[in-house]
Enzyme design. Sequence first.
Site, mmCIF file in Angstrom:
data_model
loop_
_atom_site.group_PDB
_atom_site.id
_atom_site.type_symbol
_atom_site.label_atom_id
_atom_site.label_comp_id
_atom_site.label_asym_id
_atom_site.label_seq_id
_atom_site.Cartn_x
_atom_site.Cartn_y
_atom_site.Cartn_z
ATOM 1 N N LYS A 1 -9.016 0.122 -9.374
ATOM 2 C CA LYS A 1 -8.377 -0.843 -10.284
ATOM 3 C C LYS A 1 -8.642 -2.274 -9.841
ATOM 4 O O LYS A 1 -8.802 -3.154 -10.684
ATOM 5 C CB LYS A 1 -6.899 -0.548 -10.498
ATOM 6 N N ARG B 1 5.039 -1.961 -9.792
ATOM 7 C CA ARG B 1 4.841 -0.659 -9.178
ATOM 8 C C ARG B 1 6.098 0.199 -9.240
ATOM 9 O O ARG B 1 6.061 1.351 -8.795
ATOM 10 C CB ARG B 1 4.444 -0.847 -7.720
ATOM 11 N N ARG C 1 -14.303 3.322 1.708
ATOM 12 C CA ARG C 1 -13.981 1.940 1.326
ATOM 13 C C ARG C 1 -14.058 0.992 2.533
ATOM 14 O O ARG C 1 -13.483 1.265 3.583
ATOM 15 C CB ARG C 1 -12.563 1.936 0.746
ATOM 16 N N ARG D 1 -9.576 -0.891 5.951
ATOM 17 C CA ARG D 1 -8.179 -1.301 5.966
ATOM 18 C C ARG D 1 -7.359 -0.273 6.741
ATOM 19 O O ARG D 1 -7.572 0.924 6.587
ATOM 20 C CB ARG D 1 -7.655 -1.349 4.518
ATOM 21 N N ARG E 1 0.567 7.089 0.456
ATOM 22 C CA ARG E 1 0.542 6.121 -0.654
ATOM 23 C C ARG E 1 0.416 6.846 -1.997
ATOM 24 O O ARG E 1 0.999 6.422 -2.993
ATOM 25 C CB ARG E 1 -0.599 5.120 -0.454
HETATM 26 P P1 AMP Z 1 -2.811 -2.536 -2.996
HETATM 27 O O1 AMP Z 1 -3.858 -3.434 -2.421
HETATM 28 O O2 AMP Z 1 -2.414 -2.930 -4.408
HETATM 29 O O3 AMP Z 1 -3.154 -1.073 -2.876
HETATM 30 O O4 AMP Z 1 -1.484 -2.774 -2.126
HETATM 31 C C1 AMP Z 1 -1.458 -2.524 -0.744
HETATM 32 C C2 AMP Z 1 -0.029 -2.373 -0.266
HETATM 33 O O5 AMP Z 1 0.714 -3.583 -0.536
HETATM 34 C C3 AMP Z 1 0.776 -1.277 -0.940
HETATM 35 O O6 AMP Z 1 0.563 0.000 -0.342
HETATM 36 C C4 AMP Z 1 2.198 -1.767 -0.732
HETATM 37 O O7 AMP Z 1 2.631 -1.538 0.605
HETATM 38 C C5 AMP Z 1 2.051 -3.275 -0.906
HETATM 39 N N1 AMP Z 1 2.243 -3.681 -2.311
HETATM 40 C C6 AMP Z 1 1.304 -4.239 -3.144
HETATM 41 N N2 AMP Z 1 1.815 -4.483 -4.354
HETATM 42 C C7 AMP Z 1 3.113 -4.053 -4.306
HETATM 43 C C8 AMP Z 1 4.170 -3.993 -5.247
HETATM 44 N N3 AMP Z 1 4.023 -4.421 -6.510
HETATM 45 N N4 AMP Z 1 5.354 -3.479 -4.835
HETATM 46 C C9 AMP Z 1 5.553 -3.059 -3.585
HETATM 47 N N5 AMP Z 1 4.586 -3.058 -2.648
HETATM 48 C C10 AMP Z 1 3.378 -3.550 -2.992
#
Ligand code: AMP
Length: 220
Positions: free
Chosen positions: A13, A88, A127, A162, A173
């Site tokens: 995404k 989320r 990744r 990461r 996750r």
């Molecule tokens: P992402 O890069 O979008 O996969 O986000 C990485 C991590 O950031 C997630 O696993 C969460 O720990 C945190 N995170 C990102 N966006 C949110 C959100 N909208 N609500 C809560 N945690 C978030």
Amino acid sequence: MRLIILGPPGSGKGTQAVLLSQRLGMVHISTGDILRHAIRNQTPEGKLAQPYIARGQLVPDEVVNQIIAARFRGPSRPEDFILDGYPRTDHQADALDEVLKEQGIALDGVILLEVDDQEIIRRVGGRWICPNPSCLATYNTFNKKSKKPGICDACGTGLIQRDDDKEETIRHRLEVYHTVIDELVHHYEAQGLLIRVHGKGDIESIRRDLELKLLGKDHK
Ligand code: AMP
């Protein structure tokens, strides 16, 4: 356009959000990127978010809601945008509805990128990201290789994986994702905004399918 893109971690995404934002002239707003930036700068938000992100858990709603509300209420409020990784949870979706209503903004669509868990685990293992704070390009050994292995095409920095992409963390996750996604789907289905797109295949064909569904035309 004003869009949200939903999908499991590792569904691509972020990649599709960047492509769409460039092609359709939208600001890309990723809460994951904002939080990682805050962690690197050790801001109060960053310090708070760090342990949650490291464990693959969601950062508390108030923290991310505050970040997004400030973005939309601030002087540089985006006119056209794609939200990636937010909302989320159902609470976040309600908070976003409120901010958008207050600002007189209506969403054009909510994309749901669908990819099964096995495919996610395979992909996330491939990744790699550029750790250079002013670059942060992303690569994948399956579908988006860097020209020189382990080196960023854009800035020449050595690529890293990461911490939260480790298999155990990604499994967690995904569990978190499955517990909240149904609520979000119902939320946006009820508003007639949901657009389902298959996230399997190469980046370009997913991008075309996405634009076809969004714009009703095939764009090469
Ligand atoms: P992402 O890069 O979008 O996969 O986000 C990485 C991590 O950031 C997630 O696993 C969460 O720990 C945190 N995170 C990102 N966006 C949110 C959100 N909208 N609500 C809560 N945690 C978030």
